[in-house]
Design an enzyme around this catalytic site. Structure first.
Site, mmCIF file in Angstrom:
data_model
loop_
_atom_site.group_PDB
_atom_site.id
_atom_site.type_symbol
_atom_site.label_atom_id
_atom_site.label_comp_id
_atom_site.label_asym_id
_atom_site.label_seq_id
_atom_site.Cartn_x
_atom_site.Cartn_y
_atom_site.Cartn_z
ATOM 1 N N ASP A 13 0.809 -1.221 0.000
ATOM 2 C CA ASP A 13 0.000 0.000 0.000
ATOM 3 C C ASP A 13 0.842 1.272 0.000
ATOM 4 O O ASP A 13 0.440 2.305 0.537
ATOM 5 C CB ASP A 13 -0.968 0.024 1.210
ATOM 6 N N LYS A 16 1.676 1.886 -5.231
ATOM 7 C CA LYS A 16 2.157 1.264 -6.478
ATOM 8 C C LYS A 16 1.259 1.586 -7.669
ATOM 9 O O LYS A 16 1.738 1.821 -8.783
ATOM 10 C CB LYS A 16 2.285 -0.263 -6.291
ATOM 11 N N GLY A 40 -4.592 -4.396 -3.724
ATOM 12 C CA GLY A 40 -5.559 -3.327 -3.973
ATOM 13 C C GLY A 40 -4.767 -2.105 -4.358
ATOM 14 O O GLY A 40 -4.104 -1.507 -3.517
ATOM 15 N N HIS A 41 -4.754 -1.782 -5.642
ATOM 16 C CA HIS A 41 -3.957 -0.662 -6.140
ATOM 17 C C HIS A 41 -4.888 0.453 -6.591
ATOM 18 O O HIS A 41 -5.765 0.236 -7.427
ATOM 19 C CB HIS A 41 -3.070 -1.109 -7.312
ATOM 20 N N GLN A 223 1.884 -6.188 -3.069
ATOM 21 C CA GLN A 223 2.365 -6.319 -1.685
ATOM 22 C C GLN A 223 3.675 -5.524 -1.493
ATOM 23 O O GLN A 223 3.823 -4.485 -2.102
ATOM 24 C CB GLN A 223 2.544 -7.796 -1.292
ATOM 25 N N THR A 299 -8.730 -3.539 -0.351
ATOM 26 C CA THR A 299 -9.291 -4.857 -0.637
ATOM 27 C C THR A 299 -10.272 -5.295 0.436
ATOM 28 O O THR A 299 -11.359 -5.763 0.146
ATOM 29 C CB THR A 299 -8.142 -5.889 -0.787
ATOM 30 N N THR A 300 -9.900 -5.121 1.712
ATOM 31 C CA THR A 300 -10.750 -5.645 2.784
ATOM 32 C C THR A 300 -11.418 -4.545 3.603
ATOM 33 O O THR A 300 -12.255 -4.852 4.448
ATOM 34 C CB THR A 300 -9.912 -6.526 3.745
ATOM 35 N N GLY A 301 -11.027 -3.286 3.364
ATOM 36 C CA GLY A 301 -11.626 -2.181 4.115
ATOM 37 C C GLY A 301 -11.143 -2.090 5.550
ATOM 38 O O GLY A 301 -11.621 -1.269 6.329
ATOM 39 N N ARG A 302 -10.169 -2.937 5.921
ATOM 40 C CA ARG A 302 -9.675 -2.912 7.303
ATOM 41 C C ARG A 302 -8.879 -1.627 7.574
ATOM 42 O O ARG A 302 -8.259 -1.075 6.670
ATOM 43 C CB ARG A 302 -8.735 -4.103 7.557
ATOM 44 N N ARG A 304 -5.775 0.333 8.420
ATOM 45 C CA ARG A 304 -4.347 0.020 8.344
ATOM 46 C C ARG A 304 -3.686 0.463 9.643
ATOM 47 O O ARG A 304 -4.032 1.520 10.183
ATOM 48 C CB ARG A 304 -3.710 0.745 7.162
HETATM 49 P P1 GDP Z 1 -0.788 0.248 -3.560
HETATM 50 O O1 GDP Z 1 -1.408 -0.994 -3.059
HETATM 51 O O2 GDP Z 1 0.687 0.280 -3.323
HETATM 52 O O3 GDP Z 1 -1.138 0.558 -4.978
HETATM 53 O O4 GDP Z 1 -1.377 1.446 -2.673
HETATM 54 P P2 GDP Z 1 -2.928 1.638 -2.259
HETATM 55 O O5 GDP Z 1 -3.679 2.096 -3.441
HETATM 56 O O6 GDP Z 1 -3.416 0.447 -1.527
HETATM 57 O O7 GDP Z 1 -2.784 2.779 -1.158
HETATM 58 C C1 GDP Z 1 -2.189 3.990 -1.449
HETATM 59 C C2 GDP Z 1 -3.202 5.126 -1.214
HETATM 60 O O8 GDP Z 1 -2.525 6.359 -1.157
HETATM 61 C C3 GDP Z 1 -4.210 5.276 -2.323
HETATM 62 O O9 GDP Z 1 -5.416 5.708 -1.773
HETATM 63 C C4 GDP Z 1 -3.595 6.355 -3.211
HETATM 64 O O10 GDP Z 1 -4.569 7.075 -3.964
HETATM 65 C C5 GDP Z 1 -2.961 7.229 -2.201
HETATM 66 N N1 GDP Z 1 -1.737 7.941 -2.610
HETATM 67 C C6 GDP Z 1 -0.733 7.502 -3.411
HETATM 68 N N2 GDP Z 1 0.264 8.406 -3.448
HETATM 69 C C7 GDP Z 1 -0.108 9.436 -2.643
HETATM 70 C C8 GDP Z 1 0.510 10.660 -2.242
HETATM 71 O O11 GDP Z 1 1.631 10.992 -2.617
HETATM 72 N N3 GDP Z 1 -0.203 11.451 -1.366
HETATM 73 C C9 GDP Z 1 -1.439 11.096 -0.898
HETATM 74 N N4 GDP Z 1 -2.057 11.926 -0.056
HETATM 75 N N5 GDP Z 1 -2.040 9.963 -1.267
HETATM 76 C C10 GDP Z 1 -1.381 9.135 -2.120
HETATM 77 P P1 IMO Z 2 -1.008 -4.269 -2.156
HETATM 78 O O1 IMO Z 2 -0.543 -4.853 -3.460
HETATM 79 C C1 IMO Z 2 -1.124 -4.732 2.171
HETATM 80 C C2 IMO Z 2 -1.275 -8.823 3.722
HETATM 81 C C3 IMO Z 2 -2.536 -9.276 4.415
HETATM 82 C C4 IMO Z 2 -1.941 -10.274 5.412
HETATM 83 C C5 IMO Z 2 -0.815 -10.921 4.626
HETATM 84 C C6 IMO Z 2 -1.180 -12.264 3.991
HETATM 85 O O2 IMO Z 2 -2.265 -3.489 -2.232
HETATM 86 O O3 IMO Z 2 0.116 -3.542 -1.488
HETATM 87 P P2 IMO Z 2 -2.682 -12.936 1.900
HETATM 88 O O4 IMO Z 2 -4.147 -12.742 1.645
HETATM 89 O O5 IMO Z 2 -1.790 -12.331 0.883
HETATM 90 O O6 IMO Z 2 -2.329 -14.380 2.178
HETATM 91 O O7 IMO Z 2 -2.419 -12.165 3.288
HETATM 92 O O8 IMO Z 2 -0.475 -10.000 3.607
HETATM 93 N N1 IMO Z 2 -1.480 -8.292 2.354
HETATM 94 C C7 IMO Z 2 -1.388 -6.994 2.036
HETATM 95 N N2 IMO Z 2 -1.190 -5.916 2.820
HETATM 96 N N3 IMO Z 2 -1.241 -4.581 0.831
HETATM 97 C C8 IMO Z 2 -1.411 -5.661 0.038
HETATM 98 O O9 IMO Z 2 -1.388 -5.571 -1.300
HETATM 99 C C9 IMO Z 2 -1.546 -6.931 0.643
HETATM 100 N N4 IMO Z 2 -1.734 -8.185 0.164
HETATM 101 C C10 IMO Z 2 -1.687 -9.002 1.219
HETATM 102 O O10 IMO Z 2 -3.179 -8.206 5.062
HETATM 103 O O11 IMO Z 2 -1.363 -9.588 6.488
HETATM 104 MG MG MG Z 3 -2.919 -1.614 -1.770
#
Ligand code: GDP
Ligand code: IMO
Ligand code: MG
Length: 427
Positions: A13, A16, A40-41, A223, A299-302, A304
């Protein structure tokens, strides 16, 4: 023939999706090489927000060929649902390529993921419940079902029979759950076969040829480093290799093909699920970061878990992945702090550690040692160059860069497409 790998440098998270979108108009292929719909991207384009789980974020860039490579695990129902959702929003999806060698997530994998977590009780990993771990376990046990098996009904049935012999015993006798019906799952997956067929390809061959032709391939990790099965906080990890080495195996590219490794790192730290997290904040500052950063799982709404930046972790990611450039995200979230704590080492069981301790036992007990950097009050979300950042924000970036051991080449100041300061080109 540039091949760029993007890896999460923390626990996922890091942003990416946004980083991939940033380079979307400068690359030819965007490849997912591991994980599945546990990811969840988020990509924000204007007032539109997309949450991608299984598809590479590059699918949103019209000239990119999105690829789901051999290292990914695919839940076909989720794939089709995600494709449908994008088509309804006007995104063209027919360029997608799916590896014939990728493994399929089956209904018994999802069932086993949920039930094993429940039985682990307090020791649970906090998985996403999507069947990821059991699917990779079957892959390693050589009892998995691959995409190509969908196109040979005899083989599919044979493999399913073998798998269910075992799984149904475990589900019914160990976990007291309902077994899975062979005919039902066979029919369901045969139904997916025709919908899947147009996308299926020898993706490793395609990507190697593309590189030979001078095209740019971008490997989008999911991840993060600390969730890697080998290099993460085992057993509180995912079941694949998000690290840069995993990109080669997961996409079928030789290591000598990779020209750049971009590590993506947040200006603070978050984690979802269980496991050690030394800088986690259990006080109001954790809540402050969560609310300000919108730190709720895609993905799960938990919720962080949130904490300060951890320099030994960033340095570890540099080492494990061979990171050549960092993308520092969410710097804007830290505006408004007088002093910003940054973890520079740990105390564990009476010993000072400058790097991540060798054993999990020590890491579980690691108490962060903080240095305090000057904060800034200004809203930086409108900054479009490094020079526009307050001096103390610039110093924060430079200090993190020194501690992390690789140059920070891009800085995120908001979720939007244009809210990035690219100091050096990421591709
Ligand atoms: P990923 O799994 O690595 O793709 O990241 P996620 O999408 O799960 O979580 C990143 C969150 O941060 C998303 O809601 C993005 O829209 C947001 N985000 C990404 N870069 C920035 C940033 O530079 N500033 C802020 N405020 N939000 C960002
Ligand atoms: P992105 O790509 C954050 C975490 C889960 C759990 C562990 C194992 O959005 O960064 P799994 O279902 O993969 O067997 O769960 O990994 N986890 C993530 N945490 N971002 C993710 O993906 C994750 N994918 C899995 O919360 O702790
Ligand atoms: Mg994510």
């Amino acid at each position: 023939m540039p091949a760029i790998t993007l890896v999460g440098a923390q626990w996922g998270d890091e942003g990416k999706g946004k980083a991939t979108d940033l380079v979307g108009n400068r690359v030819d292929y965007v490849v997912r090489y591991q994980g599945g719909n546990n990811a969840g991207h988020t990509v924000v384009i204007g007032d539109q927000k997309y949450a991608l789980h299984l598809l590479p974020s590059g699918i949103l860039s019209p000239d990119v060929v999105p690829v789901i490579a051999n290292g990914v695990v695919i839940d076909p129902a989720v794939l089709f649902e995600e494709l449908r959702g994008l088509r309804e929003r006007g995104v063209s999806t027919e360029r997608l390529l799916v590896s014939a060698n990728a493994h399929m997530i089956m209904p018994y994998h999802r069932a086993l993921d949920k039930v094993t977590e429940r039985f682990l009780g307090k020791g649970r990993i906090g998985t996403t419940g999507r069947g990821i771990g059991p699917t990779y376990a079957d892959k390693i046990s050589r009892t998995g079902i691959r995409v190509q098996d969908m196109f040979d009904p005899k083989i599919l049935r044979q493999k399913l029979e073998l798998a269910l012999n075992d799984k149904n015993q475990v589900l019914t006798k160990v976990f007291n759950r309902r077994g899975v019906d062979l005919d039902q799952v066979f029919d369901e997956y045969m139904g997916y076969a025709e919908e899947l067929r147009p996308f299926v390809a020898d993706t490793s061959l395609e990507l190697n040829k593309a590189l030979d032709d001078g095209k740019t391939v971008y490997l989008e990790g999911s991840q993060g480093t600390l969730l890697d099965i080998d290099h993460g906080t085992y057993p509180f990890v995912t079941s694949s290799s998000p690290t840069a080495g995993g990109a080669c195996a997961g996409a079928g590219l030789g290591p000598t093909r990779i020209t750049k490794v971009v590590g993506i790192v947040k200006a603070y730290t978050t984690r979802v699920g269980s496991g050690p997290f030394p800088t986690e904040l259990h006080d109001e500052w954790g809540e402050w970061l969560r609310q300000k950063g919108g730190e709720y799982g895609v993905t799960t709404g938990r919720n962080r878990r949130c904490g300060w930046f951890d320099a030994p972790i960033a340095r570890y990611a540099t080492r494990i992945n061979g990171i050549t450039d960092f993308f520092l995200t969410k710097l804007d979230v830290l505006s408004g702090l007088e002093r910003i704590p940054v973890c520079v080492g740990y105390e564990a069981n009476g010993t000072r550690h400058d790097e991540i301790p060798m054993t999990q036992t020590d890491f579980h007990h690691a108490v962060p040692v903080y240095e305090y950097l000057d904060g800034w009050n200004e809203d930086i979300s409108h900054a479009r160059s490094f020079e526009e950042l307050p001096k103390t924000a610039q110093a924060y970036v430079r200090t993190l860069e020194e501690m992390a051991g690789a140059p920070i080449s891009a800085i995120g100041v908001g979720p939007g497409r244009d809210q990035t300061l690219e100091l050096r080109s990421l591709v």
